[in-house]
Design a protein around this motif. Structure first.
Motif, PDB file in Angstrom:
ATOM      1  N   GLU A   1       0.843  -1.212   0.000  1.00  0.00           N
ATOM      2  CA  GLU A   1       0.000   0.000   0.000  1.00  0.00           C
ATOM      3  C   GLU A   1       0.868   1.248   0.000  1.00  0.00           C
ATOM      4  N   HIS A   2       1.939   1.212   0.775  1.00  0.00           N
ATOM      5  CA  HIS A   2       2.859   2.350   0.853  1.00  0.00           C
ATOM      6  C   HIS A   2       3.500   2.617  -0.512  1.00  0.00           C
ATOM      7  N   VAL A   3       3.979   1.571  -1.162  1.00  0.00           N
ATOM      8  CA  VAL A   3       4.611   1.729  -2.482  1.00  0.00           C
ATOM      9  C   VAL A   3       3.620   2.363  -3.459  1.00  0.00           C
ATOM     10  N   ARG A   4       2.414   1.828  -3.496  1.00  0.00           N
ATOM     11  CA  ARG A   4       1.407   2.296  -4.457  1.00  0.00           C
ATOM     12  C   ARG A   4       0.956   3.721  -4.126  1.00  0.00           C
ATOM     13  N   THR A   5       0.779   3.999  -2.841  1.00  0.00           N
ATOM     14  CA  THR A   5       0.298   5.324  -2.430  1.00  0.00           C
ATOM     15  C   THR A   5       1.343   6.391  -2.714  1.00  0.00           C
ATOM     16  N   CYS A   6       2.597   6.089  -2.434  1.00  0.00           N
ATOM     17  CA  CYS A   6       3.659   7.075  -2.713  1.00  0.00           C
ATOM     18  C   CYS A   6       3.756   7.336  -4.207  1.00  0.00           C
ATOM     19  N   CYS A   7       3.600   6.305  -5.014  1.00  0.00           N
ATOM     20  CA  CYS A   7       3.631   6.497  -6.471  1.00  0.00           C
ATOM     21  C   CYS A   7       2.487   7.423  -6.887  1.00  0.00           C
ATOM     22  N   ARG A   8       1.299   7.181  -6.351  1.00  0.00           N
ATOM     23  CA  ARG A   8       0.149   8.021  -6.731  1.00  0.00           C
ATOM     24  C   ARG A   8       0.329   9.452  -6.215  1.00  0.00           C
ATOM     25  N   MET A   9       0.911   9.601  -5.015  1.00  0.00           N
ATOM     26  CA  MET A   9       1.164  10.962  -4.502  1.00  0.00           C
ATOM     27  C   MET A   9       2.190  11.677  -5.382  1.00  0.00           C
ATOM     28  N   ALA A  10       3.201  10.949  -5.837  1.00  0.00           N
ATOM     29  CA  ALA A  10       4.238  11.558  -6.686  1.00  0.00           C
ATOM     30  C   ALA A  10       3.624  12.045  -8.002  1.00  0.00           C
ATOM     31  N   ILE A  11       2.767  11.223  -8.607  1.00  0.00           N
ATOM     32  CA  ILE A  11       2.107  11.624  -9.863  1.00  0.00           C
ATOM     33  C   ILE A  11       1.225  12.851  -9.601  1.00  0.00           C
ATOM     34  N   ALA A  12       0.501  12.829  -8.476  1.00  0.00           N
ATOM     35  CA  ALA A  12      -0.397  13.946  -8.145  1.00  0.00           C
ATOM     36  C   ALA A  12       0.400  15.241  -7.983  1.00  0.00           C
ATOM     37  N   CYS A  13       1.536  15.180  -7.284  1.00  0.00           N
ATOM     38  CA  CYS A  13       2.386  16.374  -7.114  1.00  0.00           C
ATOM     39  C   CYS A  13       2.818  16.899  -8.476  1.00  0.00           C
ATOM     40  N   ASP A  14       3.262  16.001  -9.320  1.00  0.00           N
ATOM     41  CA  ASP A  14       3.758  16.415 -10.632  1.00  0.00           C
ATOM     42  C   ASP A  14       2.640  17.064 -11.446  1.00  0.00           C
ATOM     43  N   LYS A  15       1.437  16.517 -11.349  1.00  0.00           N
ATOM     44  CA  LYS A  15       0.299  17.082 -12.086  1.00  0.00           C
ATOM     45  C   LYS A  15      -0.060  18.476 -11.567  1.00  0.00           C
ATOM     46  N   VAL A  16      -0.065  18.655 -10.257  1.00  0.00           N
ATOM     47  CA  VAL A  16      -0.385  19.967  -9.679  1.00  0.00           C
ATOM     48  C   VAL A  16       0.638  21.003 -10.148  1.00  0.00           C
ATOM     49  N   LEU A  17       1.914  20.611 -10.135  1.00  0.00           N
ATOM     50  CA  LEU A  17       2.968  21.532 -10.576  1.00  0.00           C
ATOM     51  C   LEU A  17       2.815  21.874 -12.057  1.00  0.00           C
ATOM     52  N   ASP A  18       2.440  20.871 -12.860  1.00  0.00           N
ATOM     53  CA  ASP A  18       2.182  21.114 -14.293  1.00  0.00           C
ATOM     54  C   ASP A  18       1.072  22.140 -14.466  1.00  0.00           C
ATOM     55  N   GLU A  19      -0.036  21.907 -13.747  1.00  0.00           N
ATOM     56  CA  GLU A  19      -1.199  22.796 -13.887  1.00  0.00           C
ATOM     57  C   GLU A  19      -0.871  24.203 -13.410  1.00  0.00           C
ATOM     58  N   ALA A  20      -0.087  24.285 -12.341  1.00  0.00           N
ATOM     59  CA  ALA A  20       0.192  25.586 -11.739  1.00  0.00           C
ATOM     60  C   ALA A  20       1.187  26.404 -12.556  1.00  0.00           C
ATOM     61  N   TYR A  21       2.249  25.762 -13.008  1.00  0.00           N
ATOM     62  CA  TYR A  21       3.363  26.513 -13.578  1.00  0.00           C
ATOM     63  C   TYR A  21       3.546  26.319 -15.082  1.00  0.00           C
ATOM     64  N   GLY A  22       2.876  25.324 -15.657  1.00  0.00           N
ATOM     65  CA  GLY A  22       2.992  25.099 -17.103  1.00  0.00           C
ATOM     66  C   GLY A  22       4.438  25.070 -17.564  1.00  0.00           C
ATOM     67  N   PRO A  23       4.773  25.862 -18.588  1.00  0.00           N
ATOM     68  CA  PRO A  23       6.134  25.805 -19.155  1.00  0.00           C
ATOM     69  C   PRO A  23       7.210  26.351 -18.212  1.00  0.00           C
ATOM     70  N   ARG A  24       6.793  27.057 -17.138  1.00  0.00           N
ATOM     71  CA  ARG A  24       7.802  27.590 -16.202  1.00  0.00           C
ATOM     72  C   ARG A  24       8.249  26.544 -15.193  1.00  0.00           C
ATOM     73  N   LYS A  25       7.567  25.409 -15.184  1.00  0.00           N
ATOM     74  CA  LYS A  25       7.884  24.360 -14.206  1.00  0.00           C
ATOM     75  C   LYS A  25       9.241  23.696 -14.503  1.00  0.00           C
ATOM     76  N   THR A  26       9.945  23.339 -13.457  1.00  0.00           N
ATOM     77  CA  THR A  26      11.172  22.544 -13.637  1.00  0.00           C
ATOM     78  C   THR A  26      10.779  21.218 -14.301  1.00  0.00           C
ATOM     79  N   PRO A  27      11.407  20.866 -15.427  1.00  0.00           N
ATOM     80  CA  PRO A  27      10.985  19.644 -16.125  1.00  0.00           C
ATOM     81  C   PRO A  27      11.134  18.387 -15.261  1.00  0.00           C
ATOM     82  N   VAL A  28      10.138  17.533 -15.359  1.00  0.00           N
ATOM     83  CA  VAL A  28      10.141  16.246 -14.659  1.00  0.00           C
ATOM     84  C   VAL A  28       9.809  15.172 -15.688  1.00  0.00           C
ATOM     85  N   ASN A  29      10.582  14.110 -15.705  1.00  0.00           N
ATOM     86  CA  ASN A  29      10.273  12.981 -16.583  1.00  0.00           C
ATOM     87  C   ASN A  29       9.293  12.082 -15.820  1.00  0.00           C
ATOM     88  N   ARG A  30       8.034  12.104 -16.250  1.00  0.00           N
ATOM     89  CA  ARG A  30       6.980  11.386 -15.513  1.00  0.00           C
ATOM     90  C   ARG A  30       7.272   9.883 -15.452  1.00  0.00           C
TER      91      ARG A  30
END
Ligand code: FE2
Length: 178
Positions: free
Chosen positions: A60-89
């Protein structure tokens, strides 16, 4: 074995690059086969052996951390768009899913089903065994970096953007549970 891995951790399907996805599956398959874990056993391994009465399980921990990581990356994408530090999803997801795979070498099961730290685990914590396993399966160095520096062993190292995100979501989960 491939089906067992995908049934256990469906988040693997979020990796877009099929070659990388198959390598992540191969790592989990080898780690599971090392002690012949069943999915039922894997799903009942506690998240940490350092505390009593842990309600959150390792997988559960492995799966939840993966989903939290994706969620963080998505929020940063939505918030900062092209100004965001690039992340390889894909690297973020693969690193998140492999950071703790080495725990299957750290842990051993007694006939009564209880889990304890193996001799191997006393010598090598999971960031090291995880990187060793990943290297064997041709996992990219960017992903091995996430595994290598995700925990205390990575303190003081310069972490990549993917490693920064995973390190923090991992510690959110760990510190709320311990
Ligand atoms: Fe870890």
């Amino acid at each position: 074995m491939r089906e067992q891995v995908l049934e256990l951790i469906s988040e693997i399907n979020e990796i877009q690059d099929k070659v990388l996805r198959d390598k992540v599956i191969a790592c989990w398959a080898e780690a599971i086969a090392y002690r012949d874990w069943t999915n039922k056993e894997l799903n009942s391994i506690p998240f940490t052996l350092l505390a009593d009465n842990v309600q959150i399980m390792f997988i559960e921990h492995v799966r939840t951390c993966c989903r939290m990581a994706i969620a963080c990356d998505k929020v940063l994408d939505e918030a900062y768009g092209p100004r965001k530090t690039p992340v390889n999803r894909d690297y973020l997801i693969a690193g998140s899913l492999l950071a703790d795979v080495g725990k299957l070498f750290e842990y051993e099961k007694k006939p009564d089903g209880s889990i304890f730290k193996s001799e191997f685990g006393k010598h090598l914590r999971h960031p090291f065994s995880g990187v060793g396993l990943a290297f064997k399966h041709g996992i990219p160095s960017e992903v091995m970096h996430v595994i290598a520096v995700h925990s205390k062993e990575g303190a003081g190292e310069k972490r990549s953007p993917e490693a920064i995100i995973f390190h923090h979501v991992d510690f959110i989960d760990f510190e709320l549970v311990k």
